[in-house]
Design a protein around this motif. Structure first.
Motif, PDB file in Angstrom:
ATOM      1  N   ARG A  62       0.833  -1.208   0.000  1.00  9.45           N
ATOM      2  CA  ARG A  62       0.000   0.000   0.000  1.00  9.45           C
ATOM      3  C   ARG A  62       0.864   1.254   0.000  1.00  9.45           C
ATOM      4  O   ARG A  62       0.594   2.225  -0.717  1.00  9.45           O
ATOM      5  CB  ARG A  62      -0.916  -0.022   1.222  1.00  9.45           C
ATOM      6  CG  ARG A  62      -1.980   1.078   1.259  1.00  9.45           C
ATOM      7  CD  ARG A  62      -1.670   2.140   2.285  1.00  9.45           C
ATOM      8  NE  ARG A  62      -1.421   1.547   3.579  1.00  9.45           N
ATOM      9  CZ  ARG A  62      -0.736   2.162   4.539  1.00  9.45           C
ATOM     10  NH1 ARG A  62      -0.230   3.367   4.345  1.00  9.45           N
ATOM     11  NH2 ARG A  62      -0.517   1.577   5.698  1.00  9.45           N
ATOM     12  N   GLN A  63       1.947   1.233   0.768  1.00 11.35           N
ATOM     13  CA  GLN A  63       2.846   2.382   0.792  1.00 11.35           C
ATOM     14  C   GLN A  63       3.508   2.607  -0.567  1.00 11.35           C
ATOM     15  O   GLN A  63       3.681   3.755  -0.996  1.00 11.35           O
ATOM     16  CB  GLN A  63       3.905   2.179   1.877  1.00 11.35           C
ATOM     17  CG  GLN A  63       3.363   2.250   3.295  1.00 11.35           C
ATOM     18  CD  GLN A  63       4.405   1.918   4.347  1.00 11.35           C
ATOM     19  OE1 GLN A  63       5.591   1.837   4.059  1.00 11.35           O
ATOM     20  NE2 GLN A  63       3.949   1.708   5.577  1.00 11.35           N
ATOM     21  N   LYS A  64       3.878   1.537  -1.254  1.00  9.39           N
ATOM     22  CA  LYS A  64       4.468   1.686  -2.581  1.00  9.39           C
ATOM     23  C   LYS A  64       3.486   2.343  -3.544  1.00  9.39           C
ATOM     24  O   LYS A  64       3.865   3.195  -4.356  1.00  9.39           O
ATOM     25  CB  LYS A  64       4.891   0.317  -3.127  1.00  9.39           C
ATOM     26  CG  LYS A  64       6.085  -0.300  -2.432  1.00  9.39           C
ATOM     27  CD  LYS A  64       6.550  -1.577  -3.108  1.00  9.39           C
ATOM     28  CE  LYS A  64       7.186  -1.283  -4.446  1.00  9.39           C
ATOM     29  NZ  LYS A  64       7.852  -2.477  -5.029  1.00  9.39           N
ATOM     30  N   ILE A  65       2.223   1.954  -3.453  1.00 10.67           N
ATOM     31  CA  ILE A  65       1.203   2.555  -4.318  1.00 10.67           C
ATOM     32  C   ILE A  65       1.032   4.031  -3.975  1.00 10.67           C
ATOM     33  O   ILE A  65       0.941   4.891  -4.858  1.00 10.67           O
ATOM     34  CB  ILE A  65      -0.126   1.783  -4.184  1.00 10.67           C
ATOM     35  CG1 ILE A  65       0.049   0.358  -4.738  1.00 10.67           C
ATOM     36  CG2 ILE A  65      -1.249   2.510  -4.916  1.00 10.67           C
ATOM     37  CD1 ILE A  65      -1.109  -0.558  -4.419  1.00 10.67           C
ATOM     38  N   GLU A  66       1.001   4.346  -2.681  1.00 13.58           N
ATOM     39  CA  GLU A  66       0.882   5.748  -2.265  1.00 13.58           C
ATOM     40  C   GLU A  66       2.075   6.574  -2.748  1.00 13.58           C
ATOM     41  O   GLU A  66       1.942   7.775  -2.994  1.00 13.58           O
ATOM     42  CB  GLU A  66       0.774   5.822  -0.739  1.00 13.58           C
ATOM     43  CG  GLU A  66      -0.551   5.302  -0.200  1.00 13.58           C
ATOM     44  CD  GLU A  66      -0.586   5.255   1.317  1.00 13.58           C
ATOM     45  OE1 GLU A  66      -1.691   5.287   1.882  1.00 13.58           O
ATOM     46  OE2 GLU A  66       0.504   5.172   1.943  1.00 13.58           O
ATOM     47  N   ASN A  67       3.214   5.918  -2.906  1.00 14.97           N
ATOM     48  CA  ASN A  67       4.423   6.615  -3.356  1.00 14.97           C
ATOM     49  C   ASN A  67       4.552   6.648  -4.875  1.00 14.97           C
ATOM     50  O   ASN A  67       5.585   7.079  -5.410  1.00 14.97           O
ATOM     51  CB  ASN A  67       5.665   5.965  -2.742  1.00 14.97           C
ATOM     52  CG  ASN A  67       5.775   6.225  -1.250  1.00 14.97           C
ATOM     53  OD1 ASN A  67       5.284   7.230  -0.744  1.00 14.97           O
ATOM     54  ND2 ASN A  67       6.419   5.315  -0.535  1.00 14.97           N
ATOM     55  N   GLY A  68       3.508   6.194  -5.579  1.00 12.58           N
ATOM     56  CA  GLY A  68       3.482   6.379  -7.015  1.00 12.58           C
ATOM     57  C   GLY A  68       3.593   5.140  -7.879  1.00 12.58           C
ATOM     58  O   GLY A  68       3.637   5.264  -9.111  1.00 12.58           O
ATOM     59  N   ALA A  69       3.639   3.944  -7.284  1.00 16.98           N
ATOM     60  CA  ALA A  69       3.713   2.730  -8.093  1.00 16.98           C
ATOM     61  C   ALA A  69       2.467   2.621  -8.974  1.00 16.98           C
ATOM     62  O   ALA A  69       1.347   2.835  -8.513  1.00 16.98           O
ATOM     63  CB  ALA A  69       3.829   1.497  -7.197  1.00 16.98           C
ATOM     64  N   ALA A  70       2.677   2.309 -10.248  1.00 11.36           N
ATOM     65  CA  ALA A  70       1.562   2.208 -11.198  1.00 11.36           C
ATOM     66  C   ALA A  70       0.926   0.829 -11.089  1.00 11.36           C
ATOM     67  O   ALA A  70       1.534  -0.184 -11.465  1.00 11.36           O
ATOM     68  CB  ALA A  70       2.072   2.444 -12.614  1.00 11.36           C
TER      69      ALA A  70
END
Length: 271
Positions: A62-70
């Protein structure tokens, strides 16, 4: 429930639209690796393609997605991570797609049963491993079990939290203990613990690797009910079609075959 129905309705509308080739990117909890890989294999792609899925602790994903992971679809071991990603984004749909249950996996000398489980966990000589609360829902669920134990034996929560060794689920903070082996396997192979609370869906695979381990489902007085949730982060047709497939009879039957409890009707999966 209404959100689930709305998601399916939107997806069916998309199905009737003109198809276009697209690429599906999925991130998911590590506990869903086998099931999601199977679902993606069975998913009728039409002219679309699928990027290799990425797996890890739900909180860290979830943190990776919040940091911009597509990512187009994120499947979690809980409902909280998808809900956090949907907060402030009414276009992001959250779907409850399966349930799991909790088991204790331990060494055979513990002779685990539902009746003696709490006493074994509280035994000062028994070492407990857990996943990492916050980063990984399994760790959070384990801490909830410890809280329930306190209602049965006052002081149990503090004892269990103090004993628990957070050996998995923390990303780079908790690297595999045995190179080439899974994180939970490594705990037992490196003799770091005697018992661990895990998802019951994982028991068969772990016992196939370490046949000496025994397991018991947590009794109703201790257990919590893990719920698996997805969030649709991109409304491209292939993402919505994949969600519909997961909720279909075949998708739900596939999840059941991997030890999950379906939340919708099921039919036998394709051979």
């Amino acid at each position: 429930m209404l959100r689930n129905v709305f998601c399916l309705m939107v997806a069916l509308v998309i199905l009737s639209a003109s198809a276009r080739a697209d690429t599906l990117k999925v991130m998911a909890a590590g506990s869903l690796r086998a099931a999601l890989t199977d679902l993606l294999h069975r998913f009728p792609l039409q002219s679309d393609t699928v990027d290799p899925p990425e797996f890890g602790a739900s909180g860290l994903m979830r943190q990776k997605i919040e940091n911009g992971a597509a990512v187009d679809v994120f499947a979690s071991a809980d409902m909280e991570q998808p809900r956090q990603l949907a907060a402030g984004h009414p276009e992001r749909l959250v779907i409850h797609f399966a349930r799991n249950s909790l088991c204790a996996l331990g060494r055979p000398n513990l002779d685990l049963t539902q009746d003696n489980l709490l006493d074994r966990l509280l035994d000062p000589t028994v070492r407990i491993a857990t996943s990492t609360p916050g980063s990984d829902p399994l760790g959070t669920y384990s801490w909830e079990v410890f809280a329930r134990a306190d209602a049965l034996k006052p002081g149990a929560r503090a004892t269990l939290e103090a004993k628990a060794k957070k050996l998995v689920g923390g990303g780079e903070k908790t690297p595999p203990l045995v190179p080439g082996k899974g994180a939970v396997e490594g705990i037992f192979l490196s003799d770091q613990a005697d018992v661990m609370l895990i998802y019951c869906s994982a028991v068969a695979a772990l016992q196939s690797e370490i046949p000496s381990l025994t397991s018991v489902k947590l009794p109703a007085t201790l257990t919590v009910e893990p719920a698996n949730g997805m969030v649709v982060l991109d409304s491209k047709p292939v993402a919505l079609r994949f969600v519909v497939f997961v909720m279909s009879e075949e998708g739900q039957a596939t999840l059941r075959s991997h030890g999950f409890e379906p939340v919708a009707s099921v039919a036998p999966p394709r051979p």
